[in-house]
Each structure stands twice: as structure tokens, then as C-alpha cells.
Design a protein around this motif. Structure first.
Motif: not given
Length: 185
Positions: A93, A96-98, A100
Motif C-alpha cells: 500500500e 502504491s500510494f507513494k 501513485n
């Protein structure tokens, strides 16, 4: 603003080494962080060539390929999470978040490029951190397991033995001789 991507730049000492090269060249940077240098202006062709040559002697590589830069960012996130523990996220997560991007896309790219999964790379990084903490001899195995988010010290011991061939206590008796730098994995 110009961004330069640098491979193998994975620890604070790496940042200082690149900063020293730039200072030696009398080039000022806006910011230097893991895997990246932000400059006010583009380097001239000869300056870029000199910079590239100097950092290669230090074991770094100037990246110009988007996929290589993305791989380097994934590695930097993993190393930062394990060795500095800035955020408390599930690794997939966080990546994926960092970045994008979908984790499955990043995972496929990483495996195809590096030859191992993101998870395996993270395990190798964790084991190197365990080695470091064992050598320091300040924490119990249970405390190390908790710090590195292992479910138990038994799980940590089993994974450590699988990766290194030694139990944590056997490794501890060896001392510092079997450790790798975080950028050597």
C-alpha cells in the motif's frame, strides 16, 4: 527545476557523497534525497559528463530510463520503510500510494527488471537490518521481531535461517563479517 535520478543512492551517506561531488563541482542543489537530486538549472553537457563520471566512481549510476528510475524509487521506499521506519503502512500500500500506481503493475515491472519480487527484496533488507541489530546487541530477538513487524521471534528466526543459513544466535557469534550494505542487495 531539473530532477536527476541516481541509482544505488540508498542511504544518508550516499546523499552526502553526491552532495560532496556537487560541491566540488560548485553546483548548487535545491535538494538531495534518496535517488534524486533537484537542481535550479540544467547542467551543461561537460558538467553532466563530469558529474556522471564522478558518481560512477562512487558506485552510483545516473538514470535516464523511466523504468529504471521507478525501480530505484521502489527500492528507496522499501529501504526507507525498513531501515528508517517512517510510516506504519503495509508495504504494498505504501509503495502504491507513494508512486501513485497500481501495485500489481509495479510488482511485475520490479520482478522483470530486478529478477526478484518486491517482497523478496524487502525480506533481504529486513534480514540485513536484523543483522545490524544483532551486532549492536542492544535489543532482544523478541524486540527486534517487534520493531521489524514480524509476527513472532520464531518467525524471524525461521526466515533469518532460511536466508542466511544461520540462526540469529549463530550469526551473533560470527560478529560483523557477514553483513552487506543496504545498497549491495
Amino acid at each position: 527545476m531539473i530532477k536527476l535520478q541516481i541509482k544505488n543512492m540508498v542511504c544518508p551517506r550516499c546523499i552526502m557523497a553526491v552532495e560532496n561531488v556537487l560541491n566540488e563541482m560548485k553546483v548548487s542543489a535545491i535538494e538531495i534525497r534518496l535517488g534524486e537530486v533537484l537542481l535550479n538549472q540544467e547542467l551543461k553537457t561537460d558538467e553532466l559528463s563530469t558529474f556522471k563520471s564522478k558518481i560512477e566512481k562512487l558506485g552510483f549510476e545516473l538514470l535516464d530510463d523511466k523504468n529504471s528510475a521507478l525501480i530505484n524509487k521502489i527500492k528507496s521506499i522499501i529501504i526507507g520503510q525498513i531501515h528508517e521506519k517512517n510510516e506504519n503502512f503495509v508495504l504494498s500500500e505504501l509503495i502504491s500510494f507513494k508512486l501513485n500506481k497500481e501495485y500489481s503493475q509495479l510488482s511485475k515491472l520490479f520482478s522483470a527488471t530486478v529478477g526478484m519480487t518486491i517482497e523478496h527484496f524487502a525480506i533481504l533488507q529486513k534480514i540485513e537490518k536484523v543483522k545490524e541489530l544483532l551486532v549492536y546487541d542492544e535489543l532482544s530477538l523478541k524486540e527486534i521481531a517487534f520493531q521489524l513487524d514480524y509476527s513472532s521471534s520464531a518467525h524471524l528466526s525461521a526466515q533469518f535461517k532460511k536466508v542466511t543459513g544461520f540462526t540469529p544466535s549463530e550469526f551473533k557469534s560470527l560478529g560483523n563479517s557477514e553483513r552487506k550494505g543496504i545498497d549491495g542487495i
